[in-house]
Design an enzyme around this catalytic site. Structure first.
Site: not given
Length: 270
Positions: A2-3, A91, A110, A151
């Protein structure tokens, strides 16, 4: 995984069912998540009212009269609103039953997610060093340009750094860089202010569109294990390696960067 759009879609999906509701019972079936679930979580929550559900980066905040529960979905977690007597799945590790009869269930195969207690979130170690949200005015090209100077890291890694800006996960980094015409391997410090303005806008547009379409992995939050979001149908590059670029028609390239799939057009992105 999930983002940000999936987490924001989750927040919007569960908030109407939970905000203003009193917690009647908390059941922790498996507290061995990324960090152990506090043993007194139930005692802290039961009898309290969920005043609001907010989001910071990929964290959800269940704000109570006293304290806040910080929830992270991890790699595979989801929150579902249950309105019937559906039995818990294998789960379904945490269950929050509300006096309204609605139940909030946390499923995480997980077990990389988290449920943590915080008296205050402002100075919490998981929160205090996060960069700005990508959809607020403080996030813009000038911000990216300033942090990128000297950077040498690739720009894709740079915009996925939560200290720079939060919530730009792998899917949306691929998409935003394509829209901005920037090669994912270009060094962050070698990109001009003008191009960073385009990239910031591309990030904002991509995430906003994904939120409106329900993300790429989650859609239904009531009595369901989840269905594919509609944004997957709009992906321009992610998951389309070797397929024709939708701009120029040339085959898209697919490489690995930091063990993540990276898809780009070698003609359109420089």
């Amino acid at each position: 995984m999930p983002e940000l759009p999936e987490v924001e879609t989750t927040r919007r999906g569960i908030a109407p069912h939970c905000e203003g509701q009193t917690i009647a019972r908390v059941t922790v079936r498996n507290g061995s998540l990324r960090w152990p679930v506090p043993s007194d979580l139930g005692a802290r929550l039961e009898g309290q009212v969920i005043r609001s559900i907010d989001r910071r980066a990929k964290y959800l905040f269940l704000n109570l009269d006293q304290g806040t529960v910080i929830v992270h979905l991890g790699m595979s977690g989801s929150l579902r609103v249950i309105t019937d007597d559906t039995r818990p799945l294998t789960h379904d590790h945490i269950e929050v039953a509300l006096q309204s009869g609605v139940t909030l269930r946390f499923n995480d195969p997980r077990r990389f997610g988290c449920w943590l207690w915080a008296d205050s979130t402002e100075d919490h170690p998981l929160i205090r060093h996060l960069g700005p949200e990508p959809l607020v005015p403080e996030f813009n090209g000038a911000h990216l340009f300033r942090l990128s100077r000297a950077r040498n890291t690739p720009v894709k890694s740079f915009i996925m750094d939560n200290h720079v800006v939060v919530g730009v996960g792998n899917i949306y980094a691929n998409e935003a860089l394509f829209k901005a015409g920037i090669h994912p391997r270009r060094k962050a410090g070698r990109i001009s202010l003008d191009r960073y303005h385009r990239l910031a806008e591309a990030i904002r547009e991509t995430l906003s569109a994904a939120i409106l379409m329900g993300g790429t992995t989650l859609r239904d939050f009531v009595n369901s294990d989840g269905k594919p979001g509609y944004f997957a149908q709009s992906l321009l590059v992610y998951g389309r390696g070797n397929e024709p670029c939708k701009e120029c028609g040339r085959p898209l390239k697919e490489i690995r960067m930091n063990n993540r799939s990276t898809v780009y057009c070698s003609h359109c992105q420089r």
